[in-house]
Each structure stands twice: as structure tokens, then as C-alpha cells.
Design an enzyme around this catalytic site. Structure first.
Site, PDB file in Angstrom:
ATOM      1  N   TYR A  89       0.832  -1.203   0.000  1.00 27.62           N
ATOM      2  CA  TYR A  89       0.000   0.000   0.000  1.00 27.62           C
ATOM      3  C   TYR A  89       0.866   1.253   0.000  1.00 27.62           C
ATOM      4  CZ  TYR A  89      -3.359   3.539   1.450  1.00 27.62           C
ATOM      5  OH  TYR A  89      -4.123   4.675   1.515  1.00 27.62           O
TER       6      TYR A  89
ATOM      7  N   SER B  14      -1.919  13.257   9.152  1.00 29.57           N
ATOM      8  CA  SER B  14      -2.852  13.068   8.050  1.00 29.57           C
ATOM      9  C   SER B  14      -4.299  13.115   8.528  1.00 29.57           C
ATOM     10  CB  SER B  14      -2.582  11.719   7.377  1.00 29.57           C
ATOM     11  OG  SER B  14      -3.594  11.392   6.448  1.00 29.57           O
TER      12      SER B  14
ATOM     13  N   TYR C 211      -7.816  17.076   3.376  1.00 25.55           N
ATOM     14  CA  TYR C 211      -8.215  16.863   1.987  1.00 25.55           C
ATOM     15  C   TYR C 211      -9.392  17.767   1.619  1.00 25.55           C
ATOM     16  CZ  TYR C 211      -5.472  12.534   1.672  1.00 25.55           C
ATOM     17  OH  TYR C 211      -4.455  11.613   1.641  1.00 25.55           O
TER      18      TYR C 211
ATOM     19  N   ARG D 278      -4.685   2.268  -8.097  1.00 28.20           N
ATOM     20  CA  ARG D 278      -3.470   1.612  -7.608  1.00 28.20           C
ATOM     21  C   ARG D 278      -3.646   0.104  -7.743  1.00 28.20           C
ATOM     22  NH1 ARG D 278      -3.779   5.645  -2.396  1.00 28.20           N
ATOM     23  NH2 ARG D 278      -3.589   7.567  -3.614  1.00 28.20           N
TER      24      ARG D 278
ATOM     25  N   LYS E 296      -0.747  21.511  -1.211  1.00 28.73           N
ATOM     26  CA  LYS E 296       0.061  20.341  -1.570  1.00 28.73           C
ATOM     27  C   LYS E 296      -0.490  19.659  -2.819  1.00 28.73           C
ATOM     28  CE  LYS E 296       1.936  16.070   0.458  1.00 28.73           C
ATOM     29  NZ  LYS E 296       1.484  15.091  -0.546  1.00 28.73           N
TER      30      LYS E 296
ATOM     31  N   HIS F  38       2.089  13.302  -5.329  1.00 29.28           N
ATOM     32  CA  HIS F  38       1.530  12.372  -4.344  1.00 29.28           C
ATOM     33  C   HIS F  38       2.331  11.069  -4.304  1.00 29.28           C
ATOM     34  CE1 HIS F  38      -2.230  12.490  -1.870  1.00 29.28           C
ATOM     35  NE2 HIS F  38      -1.897  11.227  -1.656  1.00 29.28           N
TER      36      HIS F  38
ATOM     37  N   ARG G 149       1.317   8.248  -6.679  1.00 30.05           N
ATOM     38  CA  ARG G 149       0.164   7.430  -6.298  1.00 30.05           C
ATOM     39  C   ARG G 149      -1.153   7.911  -6.909  1.00 30.05           C
ATOM     40  NH1 ARG G 149       0.657   4.271  -1.931  1.00 30.05           N
ATOM     41  NH2 ARG G 149      -1.320   4.838  -0.941  1.00 30.05           N
TER      42      ARG G 149
END
Length: 396
Positions: free
Chosen positions: A24, A106, A129, A164, A251, A275, A278
Site C-alpha cells: 500500500y 494526516s 483533503y 493503484r 500540496k 503524491h 500514487r
């Protein structure tokens, strides 16, 4: 096992972690072309060696957003950090705090804001986010402010999750994912004992606190899929200033025009980032994107960069390409998974030593002396040949 570099921690983490967790964080989007180029492009940046410069008073200290950093490094926001070590966010924050650099929590951390913030002396940064649920965003901002977070890192390169493919193969998602994760945990007893049993609760702490109920891995995947907002625009960000009066960093910038928009918006900083490879495969590596962005906005806004940084030499390269500070993501997570707080602390010590060697041998006594002059200029180009845009002939 001898640990002398971040690459050693990666190998150790792969042995320690169940595959669904290792892949991951280790994997990227689609065919992982950008993931590889992040590392390869940065490693090809040639530094200009200088000698007999009297480097006895070398210093790595720098200032960012009125904070003094022992070196131009911060720990990046990483989701599910608490699944890689017992209460992983707390351990990583402690290592960063002891080193004198910022830790960024996060949105999708295991440990909530209120658990991490009181354990460190330095104000931590908080990452948020762009989400459909504006109530959650407002709640998170209020909680971050109440906990004393100093800087908001606003991630804008996830209006939708990237594809992914590794996750489906590893057990993070895909058929029978829960059963596959269970058996992987059984086969990795060190992780199962330290994190699987003793690292509970495995909630998404910041989200659980808002929803008022426990949230597990399946909730994490579903919540992310349902809450990212593809309709977001620069104008929509204006309301954030009503709730956040501290430094704000945008970001996920890869284009000079987006960097100029961030300046016009009034952001205090940007992170040149894809990122970690990703999100969208095939975009520029951060090392390729950074010089043009620095040309466009250097001096108007703080420039941070991530993606592909694996050692202290890479930190010096990124600064020479135009960054003021860098963020470490995967590199510190490998160390955290291997040895917790002590692993992250050792990694940061290694990076510091590597930076000092690179600066000594390039004649830069301070961070401000690292610049484009620290790079080997080839054939009169403004960028190292390795980072110069490809011609049509090269592309063929």
C-alpha cells in the site's frame, strides 16, 4: 541487519509488514512509471563539487513559517500511519519533535489529533483533503486549531483516488480482501502482536471522532471513495480562511501556472508533489517539475517538495533545484515499520549526516547557499541534462 540507508529500512519493512500494508505504501498508480521516475530523475541530478572552502562552521538550520527547523525536512502526512507501528503517529511525531523538525498528521490517521498533539512540544502540522463533507472539514480545522497545530497542509491533488493496481493484488482491496489480510497478519507475528493486537484501536481517529462511531479499514476505503470532491476550484477554498488564520500550504502542485494561482490565492506555501506517484501515472516527477515552478514563484511563496526523496543527498538536490524545505513520506514510514520511534530517529540522523557530507563537498555552508550554482550545468542548459525536457527525437 545493518541499517546504513533508507533502502535498508525498506527491505526490513517488507519482511516485517503483511503484504497488504507494505505494498500500500510502496506502490503507486497504474504501471508506476511516475513512481520510478521520482527516484530515478532525482538520483541523476549532478552536483558541482567544490574544495578548499573552509567548511568548519556548516549549519543545516533554517526557518519556515516563523518556525526554526534543525534541517530543511518535515515528515509528510501519511494515511494509516498507525497501522505500520503501534500508535505509529505518536511514535513518528516524537522522533520528529526530538530532531527539531515538523510532523504532519494526516486526515486519515489512526491516532486522532487529540492523541498526538499533547505528546510533543513542537506544534505539529495538520493535513486536510478537499472533501464533499464540509462539516467534517470545518470540524477538523477547529480541532486542529484547538490542539495547537501551527500549519495547515491542504492536499488538492486528490479530487478522485488514483487507480493503484497493486492494492488489488496485495489484499488491500479486491476479492476476499478481508480474509487475505487476516492470513497475511497470521504469517507476520511480529506485526500481529505489536500492531494487530496491541496497537488498537485501529479506527481512523479523526473521522471516528466526527462520525461518533468506530471506523475500520473497510470504512476507510469506502469513506475515501465517497467523499473526494471533483468539483472543487480555487474559489471554493476561500471559505477555509474563515476557519484557519495560520500558515496554509497547498500540496499537489506540478505546474507553474497552478503555483502562480496559489500565490494569487494567498497561500503561504506550496508542495511540489505528485503524491508520491500514487495519483496520476505519467505526470512529471517532482524533480523535473520543480525548477520551472521555482522560476515562476520563488520569493513569492515558500516552496516545499516531496516524492522520490530517499536520503540526505536527495534533500540537497531538491533544494538546489528550487525547494526551501522537503517532506519525507515513504522513507520515514519504512523506518517506522522496522523500529518505531527509534527507527525514524535513526533515519533522520542518517539524513542529517548525508546532508552535511553533500554540503561540505559542494561548498555550501548554509541552506541558503544551496542553489542552482550547486548543480553541474551541461551544454549551457538551465537544467541538468538529466532533467531537461525531452525533444521530439528523444521522445521517440
Amino acid at each position: 541487519m545493518i541499517i546504513s540507508a533508507a533502502s535498508d529500512y525498506r527491505a526490513a519493512a517488507q519482511r516485517t509488514l503483511p503484504p497488504f500494508l507494505f505494498h500500500y505504501i510502496d506502490g503507486g498508480a497504474y504501471a508506476e512509471y511516475t513512481l520510478r521516475r521520482n527516484v530515478e530523475d532525482l538520483s541523476q541530478v549532478a552536483l558541482r563539487q567544490r574544495v578548499l572552502k573552509n567548511m568548519s562552521d556548516l549549519s543545516l538550520e533554517t526557518t519556515l513559517f516563523n518556525e526554526t527547523l534543525s534541517m530543511p525536512v518535515a515528515l509528510a502526512p501519511v494515511g494509516l500511519c498507525g497501522m505500520y507501528a503501534r500508535r505509529g503517529e505518536v511514535q513518528a511525531a516524537a522522533a520528529a519533535d526530538a530532531k527539531g523538525i515538523p510532523f504532519t498528521l494526516s486526515t486519515v490517521s489512526v491516532c486522532p489529533i487529540e492523541e498526538v498533539a499533547p505528546t510533543i512540544k513542537r506544534p505539529m502540522w495538520f493535513q486536510l483533503y478537499v472533501l464533499r463533507d464540509r462539516g467534517f472539514m470545518r470540524n477538523a480545522l477547529e480541532r486542529a486549531k484547538a490542539a495547537g497545530c501551527s500549519t495547515l497542509v491542504f492536499t488538492v491533488d486528490m479530487p478522485t483516488p488514483g487507480a493503484r493496481y497493486r492494492d488489488a493484488h496485495s489484499g488491500m482491496s479486491g476479492p476476499n480482501a478481508a480474509m487475505r489480510r487476516y492470513w497475511q497478519a497470521v504469517m507476520h507475528p511480529k506485526w500481529a502482536w505489536d500492531v494487530g493486537l496491541n496497537g488498537r484501536p485501529h479506527d481512523l481517529g479523526n473521522i471516528s471522532a466526527y462520525l461518533g462511531k468506530p471506523t475500520g479499514l473497510e470504512d476507510y476505503i469506502g469513506w475515501l471513495a465517497n467523499n473526494f470532491d471533483p468539483s472543487i476550484s480555487w474559489k471554493d477554498l476561500e471559505w477555509i480562511r474563515e476557519f484557519w488564520d495560520g500558515p496554509m500550504v497547498i500540496k499537489g502542485i506540478l505546474d507553474p501556472e497552478d503555483a502562480r494561482d496559489a500565490v494569487r490565492f494567498g497561500a503561504d506555501g506550496i508542495v511540489v508533489s505528485n503524491h508520491g506517484g500514487r495519483q496520476l501515472d505519467g505526470v512529471l516527477s517532482s524533480a523535473r517539475a520543480l525548477p520551472a515552478i521555482a522560476d515562476a514563484v520563488k520569493g513569492d511563496i515558500a516552496i516545499l517538495a516531496d516524492s522520490g526523496i530517499r536520503n540526505g543527498l536527495d534533500v540537497v538536490r531538491m533544494i538546489a533545484l528550487g525547494a526551501d524545505t522537503v517532506l519525507l513520506g515513504r522513507a520515514y514510514l519504512y523506518a517506522l515499520a522496522t523500529a518505531g520511534k527509534a527507527g525514524v530517529a535513526n533515519l533522520l540522523d542518517l539524513i542529517e549526516k548525508e546532508m552535511k557530507v553533500a554540503m561540505t563537498l559542494t561548498g555550501a555552508k548554509s541552506i541558503s547557499e544551496i542553489s542552482g550554482d550547486s548543480l553541474v550545468q551541461e551544454l549551457g542548459k538551465s537544467l541538468p541534462a538529466a532533467l531537461a525536457p525531452m525533444s521530439k527525437g528523444d521522445a521517440a
